[in-house]
Design an enzyme around this catalytic site. Structure first.
Site, mmCIF file in Angstrom:
data_model
loop_
_atom_site.group_PDB
_atom_site.id
_atom_site.type_symbol
_atom_site.label_atom_id
_atom_site.label_comp_id
_atom_site.label_asym_id
_atom_site.label_seq_id
_atom_site.Cartn_x
_atom_site.Cartn_y
_atom_site.Cartn_z
ATOM 1 N N HIS A 366 0.818 -1.216 0.000
ATOM 2 C CA HIS A 366 0.000 0.000 0.000
ATOM 3 C C HIS A 366 0.846 1.258 0.000
ATOM 4 C CE1 HIS A 366 -3.199 -2.686 1.991
ATOM 5 N NE2 HIS A 366 -2.948 -2.982 0.742
ATOM 6 N N ARG A 473 -9.376 5.026 -9.408
ATOM 7 C CA ARG A 473 -9.402 3.718 -8.734
ATOM 8 C C ARG A 473 -9.938 3.936 -7.321
ATOM 9 N NH1 ARG A 473 -4.073 3.004 -11.699
ATOM 10 N NH2 ARG A 473 -4.221 1.029 -12.814
ATOM 11 N N ARG A 509 -14.303 4.279 -11.105
ATOM 12 C CA ARG A 509 -14.438 2.825 -11.206
ATOM 13 C C ARG A 509 -14.916 2.313 -9.850
ATOM 14 N NH1 ARG A 509 -9.281 -0.848 -12.372
ATOM 15 N NH2 ARG A 509 -8.696 -0.285 -10.241
ATOM 16 N N GLU A 608 -11.317 -6.145 -19.434
ATOM 17 C CA GLU A 608 -10.061 -6.718 -18.948
ATOM 18 C C GLU A 608 -10.148 -8.231 -18.796
ATOM 19 O OE1 GLU A 608 -9.001 -4.575 -15.380
ATOM 20 O OE2 GLU A 608 -11.057 -4.535 -14.660
ATOM 21 N N ASN A 631 -3.667 -3.988 -18.237
ATOM 22 C CA ASN A 631 -2.845 -4.668 -17.216
ATOM 23 C C ASN A 631 -3.412 -6.052 -16.959
ATOM 24 O OD1 ASN A 631 -1.700 -2.175 -17.055
ATOM 25 N ND2 ASN A 631 -2.616 -1.617 -15.099
ATOM 26 N N ASP A 632 -4.727 -6.098 -16.767
ATOM 27 C CA ASP A 632 -5.344 -7.397 -16.532
ATOM 28 C C ASP A 632 -5.584 -8.149 -17.829
ATOM 29 O OD1 ASP A 632 -5.635 -7.910 -13.732
ATOM 30 O OD2 ASP A 632 -6.939 -6.148 -13.642
ATOM 31 N N ARG A 642 0.683 -10.887 -13.738
ATOM 32 C CA ARG A 642 1.350 -9.630 -14.057
ATOM 33 C C ARG A 642 2.404 -9.238 -13.028
ATOM 34 N NH1 ARG A 642 -3.896 -5.616 -13.160
ATOM 35 N NH2 ARG A 642 -2.740 -4.108 -11.947
ATOM 36 N N CYS A 679 -6.971 2.364 -20.324
ATOM 37 C CA CYS A 679 -6.422 2.951 -19.094
ATOM 38 C C CYS A 679 -5.364 2.078 -18.425
ATOM 39 C CB CYS A 679 -7.537 3.286 -18.116
ATOM 40 S SG CYS A 679 -8.521 1.873 -17.635
#
Ligand code: PEP
Ligand code: MG
Length: 754
Positions: A366, A473, A509, A608, A631-632, A642, A679
């Site tokens: 985090h 996000r 999102r 994704e 990314n996914d 990933r 994105c």
């Protein structure tokens, strides 16, 4: 206990006095060895200091030939002294010369001494040197004598760490503690940072080693142990914790605080005449030295527990708060921490921060997310960094490669300073592009949006000239707090976000949690395969309560404004429809409560999950927009995690299958006239972005730092040229499946900066 001269307490007091005398470092060291030899009734006492070249140099001696000082050296592992340095353990021998490791050095004149006692000089588990006493007569050294010598070695460790001895060693030979080091970690946040170490939770330096009143020190120790246990109890009993992994970890931690072996060792150390603080440090030094040679991850984890317990005890004993004082942060600070909570970084004055180096945390922690959001260069998983640096040490980190230079040599410093200057100059150039529209040479406008996750990110909107927030996000706000945000808190948050963007659109999102994004206050579900598991919209639909609270907060916050919501990890058309029904319910709820609806509401999906690639017609008929999460998508297309280095670099996002899949998406979205954006990180890399505009993407959303480089690429590119080039490669299958090399050459010949 010890010899006739008063035992270790008297010795330590004497040595303290010597430490305070205004004499040269060599004189001080000479006096120290004389005192030790006398106190321990030994004919010889010698100090060997470990140098940067891994050799142990004789720095002072009483009893051996003094001409050998700064002359005799040995490798770690060589001779008895080398053996002690290597094993970091004491060695007591009645007949040293017949030990297999004995190495004869004629210049020292030590052949007449039979018995030998040597202990490592340790600091933070690292060996800095070796302290030896020798006797002519064959004799066995007692446990108490070994203990006493170890305690004395702590004082020498302090002297070495102070840097005082650097000036008296052989010229051109750094002592080990001060040498330059290049350490390798993992990149967390891009950027180069030059500055000086600020330890996040500074080690408490124990100054007073010798107890004035033995009984009182034992009482202080007992009281501190008691207070520390109570503070851990209250931490655990804090109502918000709930069951789950957190609790287990803390319960294990609590058990350690009650460990009888540990308590006994602490009390024994205090019994030898140390202050309570020195006893804690003594026991912790030993534990670290033992455990650092452990490769078992479970045991190493325990080392961290013991470290934290020791640190807590020291804080109890010195009455200092556990929270570091952030007030007077020096300029050019580089925060070094074992690990750190996500909010802790926000407490520091950002204008003075140049970087962050972490020992434990990796790229998905985090605090890493926060560091990236703040634009602070950061490196993680740097083994032992805490023990290798001192407060104020010069340090350079390279967030792109994960390299950390501790006490860099002038040439390293020079080349990085140059790098940093270049970067700053480039940043300045990008800044100049801020108000220039992103249009290709042949007049194709490309929309550049920004990804964000924290409110602090939104300030970059102004700096970068992004047209909107293409991906907010929302889960990141949930990850950095200690309990689930209530509806009014979420509402306030989204309102603040609206206010911060000054009317520019935000695409929110909904919560994308699960897999690597764990909320500390939610019970972790054990899954074999979390990336393919219960996450994102799947949780949202199975636990509609959570999603509805979020939707309600967004609708309330948006009263009268334009609201864009997208759902993550949609795998079927049905999932989007189910999510849309929840939104409709919430719109009715809003109306029932007489609240203003958004001026305009757009609902979209993130593409994704590969299954959606074969439902493009159906999904395009139902949504207001599509945003591709590469990314996914790329990880699922290749079935390659990933975050797993072993496989992640095997598959290229510029390969034919990825670009063909993306081109299909563009064609379908165009046919249905559905606004399309992308994105994933791919859109923020200039070369990848060039491929994307070649296959028809006209809107990209990326992290703020990527906007300048991508815009510079767009301004220099000709979209039609690029399209022809890429189309030809995608339509004629080649042996080489990735377009990376060819595209690089294309960019080079067309003078496109990538
Ligand atoms: C993606 O998957 O490409 C994406 C943008 O979402 P995240 O990185 O948050 O999973
Ligand atoms: Mg994603």
């Amino acid at each position: 206990m010890l010899g006739p001269l008063g035992g270790p307490r008297l010795l330590l007091r004497r040595l303290r006095e010597v430490m305070a005398e205004p004499i040269s470092p060599q004189e001080r060291l000479d006096k120290i060895v004389t005192h030790i030899a006398a106190n321990m009734v030994a004919e010889v006492c010698s100090v060997y200091v470990l140098r940067a070249d891994e050799r142990l140099e004789l720095f002072a001696t009483e009893g051996l030939n003094r001409d050998a000082v700064h002359l005799t050296t040995m490798r770690a592992g060589e001779g008895l002294v080398g053996l002690i340095a290597e094993t970091a353990e004491p060695l007591a021998l009645a007949d040293a010369q017949h030990h297999p490791s004995f190495s004869y050095r004629p210049e020292t004149g030590e052949e007449i001494y039979s018995s030998f006692l040597g202990v490592p000089i340790l600091r933070g588990g690292n060996t800095l040197g070796v302290l030896v006493v020798q006797n002519r007569a064959r004799r066995l050294y007692s446990e108490e004598e070994i203990e006493a010598l170890q305690t004395t070695a702590m004082l020498l460790a302090e002297m070495i760490a102070s840097g005082e001895l650097q000036s008296i060693g052989l010229p051109d030979e750094d002592i080990a503690l001060r040498r330059s080091l290049a350490l390798q970690g993992v990149p967390i946040a891009d950027g180069v940072g030059l500055g000086h170490v600020v330890l996040h939770e500074p080690r408490i330096i124990v100054k007073q080693l010798v107890a004035e009143d033995l009984k009182k020190e034992l009482e202080r120790l007992d009281t501190a142990i008691d207070a520390m246990r109570k503070s851990i109890d209250s931490l655990i009993e804090d109502g918000d914790m709930g069951p789950g992994e957190h609790r287990e970890v803390l319960e294990a931690f609590r058990m350690f605080a009650h460990d009888q072996g540990w308590i006994r060792r602490l009390r024994e150390a205090a019994g030898t005449g140390l202050t309570a603080e020195a006893a804690v440090e003594r026991v912790q030094n030993d534990a670290r030295a033992r455990l650092q040679r452990q490769t078992d991850p479970y045991m190493r984890e325990r080392l961290h527990d013991l470290d934290e317990l020791a640190n807590r005890l020291l804080h109890e004993l010195t009455g200092r708060s556990m929270v570091a004082a952030h007030a007077d942060l020096p300029d050019n600070s580089i925060i070094v921490a074992r690990s750190m909570g996500p909010a802790a970084l926000l407490d520091y004055d950002r204008s003075k921060l140049r970087g962050l180096v972490l020992e434990d945390a990796g790229a998905s922690s985090h605090v890493a997310i926060v560091a990236r959001a703040l634009g602070i260069a950061a490196v993680g998983k740097v083994a032992n960094i805490i023990d290798l640096v001192e407060q104020g040490d010069a340090l350079i980190l390279d967030g792109a490669t994960g390299t950390v230079h501790v006490r860099p040599t002038p040439d390293v410093e020079h080349s990085y300073a140059e790098k940093a200057r270049l970067r700053a100059r480039r940043q300045e150039q990008y800044h100049k592009l801020r108000d220039q529209p992103a249009i290709t040479k042949d007049g194709v406008p490309i929309e550049i949006n920004m990804n964000a996750g924290l409110l602090v990110d939104l300030q970059h909107m102004e700096e970068t000239g992004a047209e909107s927030i293409g991906l907010f996000r929302t889960e990141i706000q949930f990850m950095v707090v200690s309990k689930f945000p209530r509806m009014h808190e979420q509402e306030a948050l989204y309102k603040t976000a609206f206010a911060a963007t000054g009317g520019k659109p935000i695409t929110f999102r909904t919560l994308d949690i699960g897999s690597d994004k764990v909320l500390p206050y939610m019970t972790k579900v054990e899954e074999e395969n979390p990336a393919l598991g219960w996450r994102a919209i799947r949780i949202g639909l199975d636990r509609p309560g959570l999603l509805r609270v979020q939707l309600r907060s967004m609708l309330r916050a948006s009263g009268g404004r334009n609201l864009r919501i997208m759902f993550p990890m949609i795998a079927t058309v049905h999932e989007f429809e189910a999510a849309k029904v929840l939104v409709e319910h919430e719109l009715e709820h809003l109306a029932r409560h007489g609240r203003a609806p958004p001026a305009d509401l757009k609902l979209g999906v993130m593409l994704e999950v590969p299954s959606l690639l074969w439902q493009l017609d159906e999904i395009c008929e139902r949504v207001d927009f599509v945003s591709v999460g590469t990314n996914d998508l790329v990880q699922y297309l290749f079935a390659a995690d990933r975050d797993n280095k072993l496989v992640a670099s095997r598959y290229d996002s510029l390969s034919v299958p990825v670009l063909r899949a993306l081109r299909r998406v563009v064609r379908k979205a165009d046919a249905h006239k559905v606004p399309l954006s992308l994105c994933g990180e791919m859109g923020g890399q200039p070369l990848e972005a060039l491929a994307l505009l070649a296959i028809g993407f006209r809107s990209l959303s990326m992290s703020p730092a990527c906007i300048g480089p991508v815009k510079a690429m767009i301004l220099a590119a000709d979209a039609a040229d690029a399209a022809n080039f890429v189309t030809a490669l995608l339509d004629t299958p080649e042996e080489n499946l990735s377009l990376r090399g060819a595209l690089h050459k294309f960019a080079e010949t067309h003078q496109i900066p990538v």
